[in-house]
Scaffold this motif. Sequence first.
Motif, short mmCIF file in Angstrom:
data_model
loop_
_atom_site.label_atom_id
_atom_site.label_comp_id
_atom_site.label_asym_id
_atom_site.label_seq_id
_atom_site.Cartn_x
_atom_site.Cartn_y
_atom_site.Cartn_z
N GLU A 125 0.84 -1.20 0.00
CA GLU A 125 0.00 0.00 0.00
C GLU A 125 0.88 1.26 0.00
O GLU A 125 0.60 2.22 -0.72
CB GLU A 125 -0.91 -0.01 1.23
N TYR A 153 -2.30 4.74 -5.91
CA TYR A 153 -3.17 4.14 -4.89
C TYR A 153 -4.53 4.83 -4.91
O TYR A 153 -4.61 6.05 -4.91
CB TYR A 153 -2.54 4.29 -3.50
N GLU A 154 -5.59 4.01 -4.93
CA GLU A 154 -6.96 4.53 -4.91
C GLU A 154 -7.66 3.95 -3.69
O GLU A 154 -7.93 2.75 -3.64
CB GLU A 154 -7.70 4.11 -6.18
N PRO A 155 -7.93 4.78 -2.67
CA PRO A 155 -8.58 4.25 -1.46
C PRO A 155 -10.01 3.81 -1.73
O PRO A 155 -10.69 4.36 -2.61
CB PRO A 155 -8.53 5.42 -0.48
N ALA A 156 -10.46 2.83 -0.97
CA ALA A 156 -11.85 2.40 -1.07
C ALA A 156 -12.75 3.60 -0.76
O ALA A 156 -12.42 4.44 0.06
CB ALA A 156 -12.11 1.27 -0.08
N GLY A 157 -13.85 3.69 -1.45
CA GLY A 157 -14.79 4.78 -1.24
C GLY A 157 -14.46 6.04 -2.01
O GLY A 157 -15.17 7.04 -1.92
N SER A 158 -13.40 6.01 -2.81
CA SER A 158 -12.99 7.19 -3.58
C SER A 158 -13.77 7.32 -4.89
O SER A 158 -13.63 8.33 -5.58
CB SER A 158 -11.49 7.14 -3.89
N GLY A 159 -14.54 6.29 -5.24
CA GLY A 159 -15.26 6.30 -6.51
C GLY A 159 -14.49 5.60 -7.62
O GLY A 159 -15.02 5.41 -8.71
N TYR A 160 -13.26 5.21 -7.36
CA TYR A 160 -12.47 4.52 -8.37
C TYR A 160 -13.05 3.13 -8.62
O TYR A 160 -13.38 2.41 -7.70
CB TYR A 160 -11.01 4.39 -7.92
N ARG A 161 -13.20 2.77 -9.88
CA ARG A 161 -13.66 1.43 -10.26
C ARG A 161 -12.45 0.67 -10.80
O ARG A 161 -11.86 1.07 -11.81
CB ARG A 161 -14.75 1.49 -11.32
N GLY A 165 -8.30 -0.55 -0.48
CA GLY A 165 -8.04 0.26 -1.67
C GLY A 165 -7.47 -0.59 -2.79
O GLY A 165 -7.42 -1.82 -2.70
N ARG A 204 -3.22 0.68 -8.85
CA ARG A 204 -3.46 0.69 -10.29
C ARG A 204 -2.23 0.26 -11.07
O ARG A 204 -1.11 0.54 -10.67
CB ARG A 204 -3.83 2.09 -10.75
#
Length: 197
Positions: free
Chosen positions: A119, A128-136, A191, A194
């Motif tokens: 991480e 890094y894309e944290p959970a809940g950020s809207g990243y799919r 998260g 990518r």
Amino acid sequence: MCSDRREPHRRRGPVVVAVVTAVIALVAVAGWWWVPNRYLPWDTAVFPRIDTRATAQQRAVLEVLEVEHTRQRPGTFYAEGVDEQWCADFVSWVMREAGVPLVNPHSGHWRIPGVYTLEEYYGAAGRYEPAGSGYRPDAGDVVLYRNRLGFGQHTNIIASVDGDTAITVGGNESGRIRIHGLDLDDPAIVGYGRLPG
């Protein structure tokens, strides 16, 4: 006057069996609760076909994952001979073999043996894309989880995404490399890391 008659010996066998059965049932229920749903059932998903729209990097990651799932090598293979929890080692090894190596922020080496360090690496790399950020997430991304009891983490690689579900492949799951379905709304997801590009 005292009697020589002894009290009959009570049978404890049925009580012991009942207690043991109750304990086993309690452990089974607790285990079922503790094991995240994404791990159950194991390997029911078929390795997904590689999407024709996949990038060269995604195809490379998925091809390595499929080969390693078939081979089922021991964890020490991915951890350079070290006997340790190897889910992050597996992710590191797959990425290196696919031509998108990771860099351990503490040693500069390709292998990142810990999920927390994984991480940290993705954060420092700006990937890094944290959970809940809207990243799919997409195929080839790395998913990071926390355990239900609040300690330790786990990681898998996403093989495909279909709406709000994904198929992941991960190492160090009962000593094997396994395929799972994943609900992208799973609250245990911390998260995503990518793929570059």
